[in-house]
Design an enzyme around this catalytic site. Sequence first.
Site, PDB file in Angstrom:
ATOM      1  N   HIS A  80     -46.054 -43.786  26.729  1.00 58.21           N
ATOM      2  CA  HIS A  80     -45.160 -44.976  27.949  1.00 58.21           C
ATOM      3  C   HIS A  80     -44.938 -46.209  28.275  1.00 58.21           C
ATOM      4  CE1 HIS A  80     -43.769 -40.827  28.801  1.00 58.21           C
ATOM      5  NE2 HIS A  80     -44.701 -40.083  29.084  1.00 58.21           N
ATOM      6  N   SER A 128     -43.931 -36.418  31.729  1.00 57.61           N
ATOM      7  CA  SER A 128     -44.047 -36.935  30.388  1.00 57.61           C
ATOM      8  C   SER A 128     -43.444 -35.960  29.421  1.00 57.61           C
ATOM      9  CB  SER A 128     -45.710 -37.585  30.064  1.00 57.61           C
ATOM     10  OG  SER A 128     -45.869 -37.789  28.943  1.00 57.61           O
TER      11      SER A 128
END
Length: 303
Positions: A190, A86
Site C-alpha cells: 500500500h 486490503s
Amino acid sequence: MLVLVAPGQGAQTPGFLTEWLALPGAGERVAAWSDAIGLDLVHYGTKADADEIRDTAVAQPLLVAAGLLSASALGDVAPGAVAGHSVGEITAAAFAGVLDDTAALSLVRKRGLAMADAAAITETGMAALLGGDPEVTVAHLERLGLTPANINGAGQVVAAGTKEQLAALEADKPEGVRKVVALKVAGAFHTHHMGPAVDTLVKAAEALTPGDPKVTYVSNKDGRAVATGAEVLERLVGQVANPVRWDLCMETFKELGVTALLEVCPGGTLTGLAKRALPGVKTLALKTPADLDAARELIAEHA
C-alpha cells in the site's frame, strides 16, 4: 443492519482451514479452486507452517478462499453492506457479486505474485505503532519519508517504507507512541513501492467482466460506497499502492446505521477494531465452524 467484512494479510495461522474443510463439500470445493489457480490451498490451509503461509503469493489467495468458504457455510446471508481490509476487498467483491468465486481467486493469485515480485525489488517493510495520536503520527511518518499504509481507526496506524526509514522511525518515534512493532510481511504494501504490481493488475483486470454490487460495497480508498463493478475493479487494482483507510470505512458503517459486524474466517482483527471504534455495534468473528450457530443468530437479528 449487518456489515459482512473480510480480514487482510496477517490474519492467517497454521492449520486454520482444517476444521472448515471437514464440512460437507468443502474439501472438494477448495480442491477445485486450487486446480483453477495452480496453488494447493488445501495443503497450505492445513499442513503448511507459519513461514510458508507468510509468503505473500500464498497468503493472499488462502485468505480469500477462507473468507469465501466460511461465508458459504452460513447459507443465505443478506448483509446491508460488505467491506474488506486490503486483500479482503477482493473477498468482499465476491460477496457483493462483483466477481464470481473463481474470478476473485484468479485475481488474488495474480495480485499476490505481483506484490511479492514488487517487494523483491527493494528491501522494505511495515511496522505497527502503538499509542499516540493518529494525526501527530501521520505527520511524523511523512517527515521521515514513510507512508501511513494502514490507518485503521481505534488509534492504530501502520507505517511502511524502506528498512532504513523504519530504522529511523525506531530511533525517532512520534510523540505518544510507546512502541514500534515490525510486522512479518514481505514488503511495503500500500505504498509507491507496489507500483509494478499495479501495472500487472491493470492487465489482469482487463480480462474480467465485473458485475455491479448487489449490496453496498465500501472501499478502502476513502470509505466511500461504490456503485459500479467497473469502479470497484479499478479501485481493487490501484489500492495495492495506496493506503488502506479502514478508519473511513468504519465511519461509513456508522453513517449507514450498521448495528452488527460479522467478520469471516480467519476473523478477529476487524472485530477487535470495531469493538473500540464502533461502540454499541455487535461483533462476531468466524474463527471455526463452532461459531456458525452464533453467526446465524446475529444474521437473523440484524440482516
